[in-house]
Design a protein around this motif. Sequence first.
Motif, PDB file in Angstrom:
ATOM      1  N   SER A   1       1.181  -3.767   5.234  1.00 55.82           N
ATOM      2  CA  SER A   1       1.636  -4.042   6.584  1.00 55.82           C
ATOM      3  C   SER A   1       2.248  -2.784   7.191  1.00 55.82           C
TER       4      SER A   1
ATOM      5  N   ILE B   1       7.243   7.336 -10.476  1.00 55.40           N
ATOM      6  CA  ILE B   1       5.780   7.370 -10.372  1.00 55.40           C
ATOM      7  C   ILE B   1       5.179   7.303 -11.784  1.00 55.40           C
TER       8      ILE B   1
ATOM      9  N   ALA C   1       8.375  14.223  -6.451  1.00 53.64           N
ATOM     10  CA  ALA C   1       8.429  15.068  -7.651  1.00 53.64           C
ATOM     11  C   ALA C   1       7.926  14.251  -8.834  1.00 53.64           C
TER      12      ALA C   1
ATOM     13  N   GLY D   1       0.817  -1.222   0.000  1.00 53.99           N
ATOM     14  CA  GLY D   1       0.000   0.000   0.000  1.00 53.99           C
ATOM     15  C   GLY D   1       0.843   1.262   0.000  1.00 53.99           C
TER      16      GLY D   1
ATOM     17  N   VAL E   1       2.158 -10.465   4.688  1.00 54.11           N
ATOM     18  CA  VAL E   1       2.125 -11.663   3.849  1.00 54.11           C
ATOM     19  C   VAL E   1       3.391 -12.472   4.112  1.00 54.11           C
TER      20      VAL E   1
ATOM     21  N   ALA F   1       2.561   2.880  -5.285  1.00 51.98           N
ATOM     22  CA  ALA F   1       2.208   1.967  -6.376  1.00 51.98           C
ATOM     23  C   ALA F   1       0.898   1.241  -6.082  1.00 51.98           C
TER      24      ALA F   1
ATOM     25  N   LEU G   1       8.450  -0.113  -7.097  1.00 50.00           N
ATOM     26  CA  LEU G   1       9.827  -0.490  -6.793  1.00 50.00           C
ATOM     27  C   LEU G   1      10.061  -1.991  -6.957  1.00 50.00           C
TER      28      LEU G   1
ATOM     29  N   VAL H   1       9.301   8.270   0.218  1.00 51.69           N
ATOM     30  CA  VAL H   1       9.817   9.362  -0.611  1.00 51.69           C
ATOM     31  C   VAL H   1       9.094   9.291  -1.957  1.00 51.69           C
ATOM     32  N   GLY H   2       9.505  10.122  -2.907  1.00 53.89           N
ATOM     33  CA  GLY H   2       8.831  10.099  -4.212  1.00 53.89           C
ATOM     34  C   GLY H   2       7.847  11.237  -4.281  1.00 53.89           C
TER      35      GLY H   2
ATOM     36  N   VAL I   1       8.209   3.307   1.493  1.00 54.91           N
ATOM     37  CA  VAL I   1       9.513   3.938   1.300  1.00 54.91           C
ATOM     38  C   VAL I   1       9.442   5.426   1.694  1.00 54.91           C
TER      39      VAL I   1
HETATM   40  P1  FAD Z   1       6.848   1.124  -1.043  1.00 52.49           P
HETATM   41  O1  FAD Z   1       6.571   2.538  -0.787  1.00 52.49           O
HETATM   42  O2  FAD Z   1       8.094   0.538  -0.468  1.00 52.49           O
HETATM   43  O3  FAD Z   1       5.601   0.289  -0.518  1.00 52.49           O
HETATM   44  C1  FAD Z   1       5.682  -1.090  -0.286  1.00 52.49           C
HETATM   45  C2  FAD Z   1       4.381  -1.552   0.357  1.00 52.49           C
HETATM   46  O4  FAD Z   1       4.404  -2.964   0.411  1.00 52.49           O
HETATM   47  C3  FAD Z   1       4.168  -1.061   1.774  1.00 52.49           C
HETATM   48  O5  FAD Z   1       2.804  -0.706   1.939  1.00 52.49           O
HETATM   49  C4  FAD Z   1       4.480  -2.266   2.633  1.00 52.49           C
HETATM   50  O6  FAD Z   1       3.745  -2.287   3.828  1.00 52.49           O
HETATM   51  C5  FAD Z   1       4.007  -3.369   1.702  1.00 52.49           C
HETATM   52  N1  FAD Z   1       4.625  -4.676   1.975  1.00 52.49           N
HETATM   53  C6  FAD Z   1       5.904  -5.052   1.751  1.00 52.49           C
HETATM   54  N2  FAD Z   1       6.072  -6.345   2.128  1.00 52.49           N
HETATM   55  C7  FAD Z   1       4.878  -6.766   2.597  1.00 52.49           C
HETATM   56  C8  FAD Z   1       4.416  -7.989   3.133  1.00 52.49           C
HETATM   57  N3  FAD Z   1       5.234  -9.047   3.289  1.00 52.49           N
HETATM   58  N4  FAD Z   1       3.138  -8.074   3.511  1.00 52.49           N
HETATM   59  C9  FAD Z   1       2.293  -7.011   3.384  1.00 52.49           C
HETATM   60  N5  FAD Z   1       2.665  -5.837   2.877  1.00 52.49           N
HETATM   61  C10 FAD Z   1       3.955  -5.720   2.494  1.00 52.49           C
HETATM   62  N6  FAD Z   1       9.704   8.632  -7.663  1.00 52.49           N
HETATM   63  C11 FAD Z   1       9.260   9.709  -8.326  1.00 52.49           C
HETATM   64  O7  FAD Z   1       8.457   9.574  -9.243  1.00 52.49           O
HETATM   65  N7  FAD Z   1       9.685  10.961  -7.978  1.00 52.49           N
HETATM   66  C12 FAD Z   1      10.627  11.166  -7.039  1.00 52.49           C
HETATM   67  O8  FAD Z   1      10.962  12.311  -6.736  1.00 52.49           O
HETATM   68  C13 FAD Z   1      11.170  10.037  -6.383  1.00 52.49           C
HETATM   69  N8  FAD Z   1      12.136  10.163  -5.436  1.00 52.49           N
HETATM   70  C14 FAD Z   1      12.676   9.042  -4.871  1.00 52.49           C
HETATM   71  C15 FAD Z   1      13.775   9.148  -4.014  1.00 52.49           C
HETATM   72  C16 FAD Z   1      14.375   8.002  -3.500  1.00 52.49           C
HETATM   73  C17 FAD Z   1      15.581   8.131  -2.627  1.00 52.49           C
HETATM   74  C18 FAD Z   1      13.832   6.724  -3.779  1.00 52.49           C
HETATM   75  C19 FAD Z   1      14.420   5.495  -3.175  1.00 52.49           C
HETATM   76  C20 FAD Z   1      12.730   6.618  -4.610  1.00 52.49           C
HETATM   77  C21 FAD Z   1      12.162   7.751  -5.180  1.00 52.49           C
HETATM   78  N9  FAD Z   1      11.096   7.655  -6.060  1.00 52.49           N
HETATM   79  C22 FAD Z   1      10.648   8.755  -6.717  1.00 52.49           C
HETATM   80  C23 FAD Z   1      10.437   6.366  -6.282  1.00 52.49           C
HETATM   81  C24 FAD Z   1       9.133   6.329  -5.472  1.00 52.49           C
HETATM   82  O9  FAD Z   1       9.405   6.585  -4.121  1.00 52.49           O
HETATM   83  C25 FAD Z   1       8.453   4.980  -5.623  1.00 52.49           C
HETATM   84  O10 FAD Z   1       8.336   4.659  -6.977  1.00 52.49           O
HETATM   85  C26 FAD Z   1       7.080   4.996  -5.026  1.00 52.49           C
HETATM   86  O11 FAD Z   1       7.101   5.470  -3.717  1.00 52.49           O
HETATM   87  C27 FAD Z   1       6.445   3.635  -5.078  1.00 52.49           C
HETATM   88  O12 FAD Z   1       6.921   2.805  -4.061  1.00 52.49           O
HETATM   89  P2  FAD Z   1       6.187   1.414  -3.891  1.00 52.49           P
HETATM   90  O13 FAD Z   1       4.750   1.658  -3.620  1.00 52.49           O
HETATM   91  O14 FAD Z   1       6.540   0.552  -5.037  1.00 52.49           O
HETATM   92  O15 FAD Z   1       6.914   0.767  -2.613  1.00 52.49           O
END
Ligand code: FAD
Length: 496
Positions: free
Chosen positions: A37, A338, A48, A11, A177, A14, A325, A45-46, A43
């Motif tokens: 969870s 994003i 811009a 959650g 999970v 993405a 990610l 961040v993200g 993470v």
């Molecule tokens: P996450 O935010 O890591 O979410 C993972 C989710 O999975 C969480 O809800 C967690 O609880 C859940 N989860 C994981 N394992 C389990 C499990 N076993 N059971 C249940 N739930 C679980 N993007 C941009 O477009 N612009 C930016 O400026 C930008 N800056 C960034 C700067 C940095 C340093 C980094 C590292 C990334 C940046 N990004 C940026 C990328 C952006 O942050 C991500 O693409 C975006 O936040 C999506 O993350 P996510 O949802 O894939 O993962």
Amino acid sequence: MNFKRMVIVGGGTAGWMAAAALSKTFGNKLQIELIESETIGTVGVGEATIPAIKNFHELLELPEAEFIAAVHGTYKLGIEFENWGKLGDRYFHPFGPPGADSWAAQFHHYWVRAAQRGAAREFGEYSVEASLAHAGRFGFNGDRKPNYAYHFDAGRYATMLRAYSEARGVQRREGLVTGVQRHPESGFIEAVILESGQIVAGDFFIDCTGFRGLLIEQELQAGWEDWSHWLKSDSAVAVQTESVSPPVPYTRCTARSAGWQWKIPLQHRVGNGLVYCSDYIEADEARQQLLANLEGEPLTEPRLLRFRTGRRKRQWVGNCLALGLSSGFLEPLESTSIHLIQNSIIRFIKLFPAEAICPVEIEQFNREVRLEMEQIRDFIILHYHVNQRSDAPYWVSNREMEIPDSLRHKIELFEASGRVFRELGELFAEQSWVAVMLGQGIRPRGYHPIVDQATEEELVAFLQGVRRSIDSIVGSQPGHEAFLQQLQQGVASRQA
Ligand code: FAD
């Protein structure tokens, strides 16, 4: 439709973007459950974005003013790069095209000829977006509307999308999970198992679990293509600070000794971070470097993040799709992550399985994602590779590294004749490549011959005319902060 039960694991941005878009598109034809969870968290961040995010919000029918208010957002007209080509250099990558083109030759060909004769100003001064950004203005007065994106608070964005999705029937389940059940023959995922022992079954699973890639990699072993030999950064340290001045309508990316620092202004605070390569600087030194280069007081403890640059070899495997990610990572220099989430969601909706999962459709999906990521990868490598810095080994090694052939060709073509062509479906248009190549210090040896049809005086008058029209556009827009306040008042009065 055979695929009725969709399970999204994760959650973060993405997961909630996927839940919002799928619930909006399919309504009650699709039963969507999202598991996240709190013990793992996101993470965080993200913040811009790039202009195409407006298309995603159009799909969701999100009104802009309400969205900006909910996420404490600001407008973004592009990125200012400092110290990249050389220490002390500064250039702007704007979201809109510069000057005025003719059908055969883009504006920069005229600029190159004028610059060769010492008759041109800085390239960025011929951009509406860069000029607005530097004047701290933003608005929609007049015919030439600026091209723009947003900065927003990532946590608030996920919260807003969660409320949007839950209002459209998405069920959220808190839980970790810990296991996966698969069909013994097809290998398709049938259910995920939670730490509590609960079993959540589905027809299709979306892996939004972040860098760990719980389903796509740990279970399905989709494979990883590593790009860290080209994009060397593997860490970031992030901190939020209080605002000490009105928010500017652009992101700042300042090159440091072993990476670069971002500054993203929001309405209520500023997001800062240092992206760096741990082969060249220790975590503690990186933290000190970031803290020494902040403007406001820190509001949070600096947070360390580790990452690997590259892509999942297959983003879609069987009945599982990886988003965000978990699908790969390109560092945030051009704010593309994003966008990649958004494009993969839209691509998935276009290829949504009708009766059965079709391997050739999966192949189409994976092929498109690979191409898209490679094109963005090349654009980001460009920033690192084309530098003249000799003050730090990190920059020397970026300059001396081998680069992909696709990128080498683009640079050589531009150096020879100023020509740039956008590849089929490529995210970054010619104007973006030109802004960065000129900004990093490449000066084309030639320009399009059509430019020589103008006399020297005509060329100078043309450039002066472009400047005058930009001055008038900039002069007619309000300050960025005033524009945001006006927007807020509109939202408040609608809600009253
Ligand atoms: P996450 O935010 O890591 O979410 C993972 C989710 O999975 C969480 O809800 C967690 O609880 C859940 N989860 C994981 N394992 C389990 C499990 N076993 N059971 C249940 N739930 C679980 N993007 C941009 O477009 N612009 C930016 O400026 C930008 N800056 C960034 C700067 C940095 C340093 C980094 C590292 C990334 C940046 N990004 C940026 C990328 C952006 O942050 C991500 O693409 C975006 O936040 C999506 O993350 P996510 O949802 O894939 O993962």
